[in-house]
Scaffold this motif. Structure first.
Motif, PDB file in Angstrom:
ATOM      1  N   ALA A 143      10.052   1.744  11.988  1.00 47.31           N
ATOM      2  CA  ALA A 143       9.260   1.045  10.977  1.00 47.31           C
ATOM      3  C   ALA A 143       9.958   0.963   9.619  1.00 47.31           C
ATOM      4  O   ALA A 143       9.967  -0.099   8.985  1.00 47.31           O
ATOM      5  CB  ALA A 143       7.892   1.700  10.834  1.00 47.31           C
ATOM      6  N   PRO A 144      10.574   2.043   9.105  1.00 48.73           N
ATOM      7  CA  PRO A 144      11.250   1.924   7.815  1.00 48.73           C
ATOM      8  C   PRO A 144      12.455   0.982   7.839  1.00 48.73           C
ATOM      9  O   PRO A 144      12.901   0.527   6.787  1.00 48.73           O
ATOM     10  CB  PRO A 144      11.705   3.360   7.519  1.00 48.73           C
ATOM     11  CG  PRO A 144      10.827   4.221   8.340  1.00 48.73           C
ATOM     12  CD  PRO A 144      10.575   3.432   9.586  1.00 48.73           C
ATOM     13  N   SER A 145      12.979   0.704   9.036  1.00 50.47           N
ATOM     14  CA  SER A 145      14.137  -0.179   9.162  1.00 50.47           C
ATOM     15  C   SER A 145      13.730  -1.639   9.307  1.00 50.47           C
ATOM     16  O   SER A 145      14.591  -2.506   9.456  1.00 50.47           O
ATOM     17  CB  SER A 145      14.979   0.232  10.375  1.00 50.47           C
ATOM     18  OG  SER A 145      15.393   1.571  10.275  1.00 50.47           O
ATOM     19  N   THR A 146      12.430  -1.906   9.280  1.00 52.64           N
ATOM     20  CA  THR A 146      11.909  -3.251   9.506  1.00 52.64           C
ATOM     21  C   THR A 146      11.367  -3.839   8.209  1.00 52.64           C
ATOM     22  O   THR A 146      10.499  -3.255   7.567  1.00 52.64           O
ATOM     23  CB  THR A 146      10.795  -3.223  10.572  1.00 52.64           C
ATOM     24  OG1 THR A 146      11.283  -2.591  11.763  1.00 52.64           O
ATOM     25  CG2 THR A 146      10.323  -4.630  10.893  1.00 52.64           C
ATOM     26  N   ILE A 147      11.886  -4.981   7.836  1.00 49.59           N
ATOM     27  CA  ILE A 147      11.425  -5.690   6.643  1.00 49.59           C
ATOM     28  C   ILE A 147      11.168  -7.142   7.019  1.00 49.59           C
ATOM     29  O   ILE A 147      12.038  -7.811   7.583  1.00 49.59           O
ATOM     30  CB  ILE A 147      12.455  -5.615   5.495  1.00 49.59           C
ATOM     31  CG1 ILE A 147      12.629  -4.167   5.036  1.00 49.59           C
ATOM     32  CG2 ILE A 147      12.035  -6.495   4.325  1.00 49.59           C
ATOM     33  CD1 ILE A 147      13.624  -3.996   3.913  1.00 49.59           C
ATOM     34  N   ASP A 148       9.952  -7.598   6.741  1.00 48.69           N
ATOM     35  CA  ASP A 148       9.554  -8.975   7.063  1.00 48.69           C
ATOM     36  C   ASP A 148       9.824  -9.312   8.534  1.00 48.69           C
ATOM     37  O   ASP A 148      10.268 -10.420   8.865  1.00 48.69           O
ATOM     38  CB  ASP A 148      10.277  -9.970   6.159  1.00 48.69           C
ATOM     39  CG  ASP A 148       9.887  -9.818   4.696  1.00 48.69           C
ATOM     40  OD1 ASP A 148       8.742  -9.396   4.435  1.00 48.69           O
ATOM     41  OD2 ASP A 148      10.728 -10.106   3.825  1.00 48.69           O
ATOM     42  N   GLY A 149       9.575  -8.336   9.401  1.00 46.13           N
ATOM     43  CA  GLY A 149       9.714  -8.570  10.824  1.00 46.13           C
ATOM     44  C   GLY A 149      11.131  -8.488  11.359  1.00 46.13           C
ATOM     45  O   GLY A 149      11.342  -8.655  12.563  1.00 46.13           O
ATOM     46  N   LYS A 150      12.096  -8.235  10.508  1.00 48.37           N
ATOM     47  CA  LYS A 150      13.488  -8.123  10.931  1.00 48.37           C
ATOM     48  C   LYS A 150      13.931  -6.658  10.890  1.00 48.37           C
ATOM     49  O   LYS A 150      13.589  -5.932   9.963  1.00 48.37           O
ATOM     50  CB  LYS A 150      14.387  -8.970  10.040  1.00 48.37           C
ATOM     51  CG  LYS A 150      14.088 -10.474  10.115  1.00 48.37           C
ATOM     52  CD  LYS A 150      15.004 -11.271   9.197  1.00 48.37           C
ATOM     53  CE  LYS A 150      14.705 -12.761   9.311  1.00 48.37           C
ATOM     54  NZ  LYS A 150      15.594 -13.564   8.424  1.00 48.37           N
ATOM     55  N   VAL A 151      14.698  -6.260  11.891  1.00 48.84           N
ATOM     56  CA  VAL A 151      15.135  -4.870  12.022  1.00 48.84           C
ATOM     57  C   VAL A 151      16.595  -4.750  11.583  1.00 48.84           C
ATOM     58  O   VAL A 151      17.461  -5.472  12.077  1.00 48.84           O
ATOM     59  CB  VAL A 151      14.971  -4.368  13.467  1.00 48.84           C
ATOM     60  CG1 VAL A 151      15.442  -2.920  13.598  1.00 48.84           C
ATOM     61  CG2 VAL A 151      13.509  -4.493  13.899  1.00 48.84           C
ATOM     62  N   GLN A 227      -1.146   1.215   2.330  1.00 48.46           N
ATOM     63  CA  GLN A 227      -1.247   0.204   3.371  1.00 48.46           C
ATOM     64  C   GLN A 227      -0.747  -1.130   2.838  1.00 48.46           C
ATOM     65  O   GLN A 227      -0.946  -1.457   1.670  1.00 48.46           O
ATOM     66  CB  GLN A 227      -2.702   0.063   3.841  1.00 48.46           C
ATOM     67  CG  GLN A 227      -3.286   1.303   4.490  1.00 48.46           C
ATOM     68  CD  GLN A 227      -2.662   1.607   5.830  1.00 48.46           C
ATOM     69  OE1 GLN A 227      -2.333   0.702   6.595  1.00 48.46           O
ATOM     70  NE2 GLN A 227      -2.485   2.899   6.126  1.00 48.46           N
ATOM     71  N   LEU A 228      -0.089  -1.895   3.717  1.00 50.16           N
ATOM     72  CA  LEU A 228       0.404  -3.210   3.331  1.00 50.16           C
ATOM     73  C   LEU A 228      -0.708  -4.229   3.498  1.00 50.16           C
ATOM     74  O   LEU A 228      -1.256  -4.411   4.587  1.00 50.16           O
ATOM     75  CB  LEU A 228       1.609  -3.584   4.194  1.00 50.16           C
ATOM     76  CG  LEU A 228       2.381  -4.844   3.782  1.00 50.16           C
ATOM     77  CD1 LEU A 228       2.976  -4.672   2.387  1.00 50.16           C
ATOM     78  CD2 LEU A 228       3.471  -5.151   4.802  1.00 50.16           C
ATOM     79  N   GLU A 229      -1.063  -4.885   2.412  1.00 52.34           N
ATOM     80  CA  GLU A 229      -2.076  -5.933   2.429  1.00 52.34           C
ATOM     81  C   GLU A 229      -1.416  -7.224   1.975  1.00 52.34           C
ATOM     82  O   GLU A 229      -1.136  -7.416   0.792  1.00 52.34           O
ATOM     83  CB  GLU A 229      -3.250  -5.568   1.516  1.00 52.34           C
ATOM     84  CG  GLU A 229      -3.988  -4.306   1.980  1.00 52.34           C
ATOM     85  CD  GLU A 229      -5.205  -3.985   1.127  1.00 52.34           C
ATOM     86  OE1 GLU A 229      -5.520  -4.802   0.224  1.00 52.34           O
ATOM     87  OE2 GLU A 229      -5.830  -2.939   1.352  1.00 52.34           O
ATOM     88  N   GLY A 230      -1.143  -8.104   2.938  1.00 47.13           N
ATOM     89  CA  GLY A 230      -0.364  -9.297   2.627  1.00 47.13           C
ATOM     90  C   GLY A 230       1.064  -8.899   2.302  1.00 47.13           C
ATOM     91  O   GLY A 230       1.731  -8.255   3.103  1.00 47.13           O
ATOM     92  N   ASP A 231       1.498  -9.245   1.111  1.00 46.25           N
ATOM     93  CA  ASP A 231       2.852  -8.892   0.672  1.00 46.25           C
ATOM     94  C   ASP A 231       2.847  -7.718  -0.298  1.00 46.25           C
ATOM     95  O   ASP A 231       3.881  -7.390  -0.875  1.00 46.25           O
ATOM     96  CB  ASP A 231       3.517 -10.102  -0.012  1.00 46.25           C
ATOM     97  CG  ASP A 231       3.744 -11.254   0.950  1.00 46.25           C
ATOM     98  OD1 ASP A 231       3.962 -10.981   2.147  1.00 46.25           O
ATOM     99  OD2 ASP A 231       3.678 -12.416   0.514  1.00 46.25           O
ATOM    100  N   GLU A 232       1.709  -7.070  -0.449  1.00 50.48           N
ATOM    101  CA  GLU A 232       1.590  -6.022  -1.464  1.00 50.48           C
ATOM    102  C   GLU A 232       1.180  -4.693  -0.835  1.00 50.48           C
ATOM    103  O   GLU A 232       0.313  -4.639   0.041  1.00 50.48           O
ATOM    104  CB  GLU A 232       0.558  -6.430  -2.521  1.00 50.48           C
ATOM    105  CG  GLU A 232       0.411  -5.447  -3.657  1.00 50.48           C
ATOM    106  CD  GLU A 232      -0.570  -5.923  -4.713  1.00 50.48           C
ATOM    107  OE1 GLU A 232      -0.728  -5.249  -5.742  1.00 50.48           O
ATOM    108  OE2 GLU A 232      -1.188  -6.990  -4.501  1.00 50.48           O
ATOM    109  N   TRP A 233       1.838  -3.614  -1.294  1.00 53.00           N
ATOM    110  CA  TRP A 233       1.438  -2.279  -0.894  1.00 53.00           C
ATOM    111  C   TRP A 233       0.276  -1.814  -1.774  1.00 53.00           C
ATOM    112  O   TRP A 233       0.337  -1.929  -2.999  1.00 53.00           O
ATOM    113  CB  TRP A 233       2.601  -1.300  -1.025  1.00 53.00           C
ATOM    114  CG  TRP A 233       3.633  -1.487   0.040  1.00 53.00           C
ATOM    115  CD1 TRP A 233       4.820  -2.146  -0.072  1.00 53.00           C
ATOM    116  CD2 TRP A 233       3.555  -1.017   1.390  1.00 53.00           C
ATOM    117  NE1 TRP A 233       5.489  -2.124   1.122  1.00 53.00           N
ATOM    118  CE2 TRP A 233       4.739  -1.434   2.039  1.00 53.00           C
ATOM    119  CE3 TRP A 233       2.611  -0.292   2.110  1.00 53.00           C
ATOM    120  CZ2 TRP A 233       4.991  -1.145   3.378  1.00 53.00           C
ATOM    121  CZ3 TRP A 233       2.865  -0.001   3.442  1.00 53.00           C
ATOM    122  CH2 TRP A 233       4.047  -0.418   4.061  1.00 53.00           C
ATOM    123  N   VAL A 234      -0.764  -1.316  -1.132  1.00 54.51           N
ATOM    124  CA  VAL A 234      -1.947  -0.845  -1.852  1.00 54.51           C
ATOM    125  C   VAL A 234      -2.144   0.637  -1.531  1.00 54.51           C
ATOM    126  O   VAL A 234      -2.220   1.021  -0.354  1.00 54.51           O
ATOM    127  CB  VAL A 234      -3.203  -1.645  -1.467  1.00 54.51           C
ATOM    128  CG1 VAL A 234      -4.432  -1.092  -2.181  1.00 54.51           C
ATOM    129  CG2 VAL A 234      -3.012  -3.121  -1.780  1.00 54.51           C
TER     130      VAL A 234
END
Length: 443
Positions: A143-151, A227-234
């Protein structure tokens, strides 16, 4: 992160302050991994440069086997350059932005976001199926290696947490069976505490600043950091579930760990040292090498240390979710040998290397629950609790800003404030939530 004992080579480390500024200087573009054509004759004059961190048995046992298999398969040679963790983010930043970077680099699992977000390492998504060899990876490392669905990285090995305890101390207190439930666990600690009433004795030593060992309380109660809500961490650390978990943490820490531990760091002293000095009957250990450290610190304890997975406090019959740390490997965006680098990582993540060398011969936890199940019966009994815990781990927010939280020590401060009562759980989490929202959404 802590527990980077060289004997087992299980490592994740924090970054230095200013890392985000340094890494932001990288503007390398989004490249994808490449596949080798498998032509050993064509590759015989090529050399792959690999950066591994100083990690003891992994370098001595696993890496030589990987290099051998790679060179036989490709005809290319491998140049391994061993790095130290101190100041590694700055060094990686400089190396990855150069025109001749190392091809494959080992990175702490909480640092990979910095390099992925700024294009310093390659997108591995197109070759993910080959790197996974038909299994699923440990979520805490993927999971930490994944950004915008890309690994952008593959897990290298896992470090997970279990309870290490002094079997003789527990037997002297009338506890002869390892607990399987939270009620049995606390009953055992109560018995040990009654048998050892000294104020400087801990039934279970838990340093106040040791957020890695303590965060299972948050997640076991259904909470999280954010938690990620849309493009923002809350921030979620101040939610009702998270607050409940932190209240449970405070009660547990104050009940079973000596008062002096409430402000202690995770390394001064380490839980292994406290157990070796017979000032504690148990601790939350980050990998099996903690047991080695206890026995090295007090040879009279050889064979007297046991381990078991931490039970869930809120979900009877289940195990508590635990921190799964470790390292990942990625390919430099500017690598001129991306095809060979992909082949090298495929060997690192293969079932033969993960099971036989990372697992059985290196004493580390393999990167997939499938690999763990395949070798669990062959793992020494003292290590099995860590392997079992490694099947499922806590997933931290995959934000480049997470590194700042580790560097600025606010994570440590949160748990110290709660353990000491300097702030109420509600006050501490409200303040920390504001910081989370700022830091996780930078960039």
């Amino acid at each position: 992160m802590k527990n980077t004992h060289a004997a087992f080579g299980i490592t994740t480390r924090t970054v230095g302050i200013g890392a985000a500024v340094l890494i932001s200087a990288l503007a390398l573009g989004g490249c994808t991994a490449a596949e080798s054509d498998g032509n050993a004759a064509a590759d015989k004059d090529r050399e792959l440069t690999v950066w591994f961190m100083q990690t003891g048995a992994f370098l001595d046992v696993t890496v030589p086997e990987v290099n051998k298999r790679f060179e036989e398969a490709t005809g290319a040679t491998v140049k391994v350059e061993v790095q130290q963790w101190d100041n590694i983010v700055t060094k990686l930043t400089t190396a990855l932005s150069s025109d001749n970077p190392p091809d494959v680099v080992q990175i702490g699992n909480t640092n990979i976001q910095l390099f992925a977000a700024n294009g310093a390492v390659r997108d591995l998504t197109d070759v993910l199926d080959e790197l996974k060899h038909g299994v699923e990876w440990n979520e805490s490392l993927e999971a930490p290696s994944t950004i915008d669905g890309k690994v952008y990285a593959a897990p290298l090995r896992v470090s997970t947490y279990a309870i290490a305890y002094n079997k003789q101390m527990w037997a002297d207190a009338g506890v002869t069976e390892e607990p399987e439930t939270w009620a049995e666990f606390t009953a055992a600690l109560d018995a040990v505490k009654a048998k050892n009433p000294a104020s400087d004795f801990s039934a279970l030593y838990l340093a106040g600043a040791d957020w890695q060992s303590s965060m299972p309380f948050v997640y076991d109660a259904g909470g999280s950091f954010a938690q990620l809500e849309g493009d923002e961490w809350v921030a979620d650390i101040n939610s009702a579930n998270s607050v409940k978990g932190l209240e449970q943490y405070k009660e547990f820490q104050n009940s079973y760990s000596a008062a002096s531990s409430q402000t202690a760091s995770s390394t001064s002293p380490e839980g292994s040292s406290v157990m070796a000095e017979l000032k504690a009957s148990a601790t939350i250990a980050g990998n099996p090498s903690v047991i080695v450290a206890i026995e090295s610190g007090n040879p009279d304890l050889v064979g007297q240390i046991g381990s078991f997975p931490m039970p869930s406090i809120n979900n009877p019959g289940e195990l508590a979710p635990v921190m799964a740390a470790g390292s990942v490997v990625s390919i430099a965006a500017k690598s001129k040998n991306a095809d060979l680098a992909t082949e090298y990582i495929k060997i690192l993540t293969s079932p033969e290397i993960q099971q036989d060398f990372v697992g059985l011969n290196n004493g580390a936890v393999p990167v997939s629950p499938t690999y763990i199940d395949a070798i669990l019966d062959e793992v020494p009994e003292i290590q099995q609790a860590f392997y079992t815990a490694g099947k499922k781990g806590i997933t931290l927010p995959a934000s480049p800003g997470w590194a700042t939280l580790e560097a600025d020590k606010t994570l440590n401060d949160l748990f110290v404030q709660i353990a000491t009562g300097a702030r109420s759980v509600e006050e501490a989490t409200t303040k920390f939530a504001d910081h989370l929202n700022d830091v996780l959404n930078v960039g």
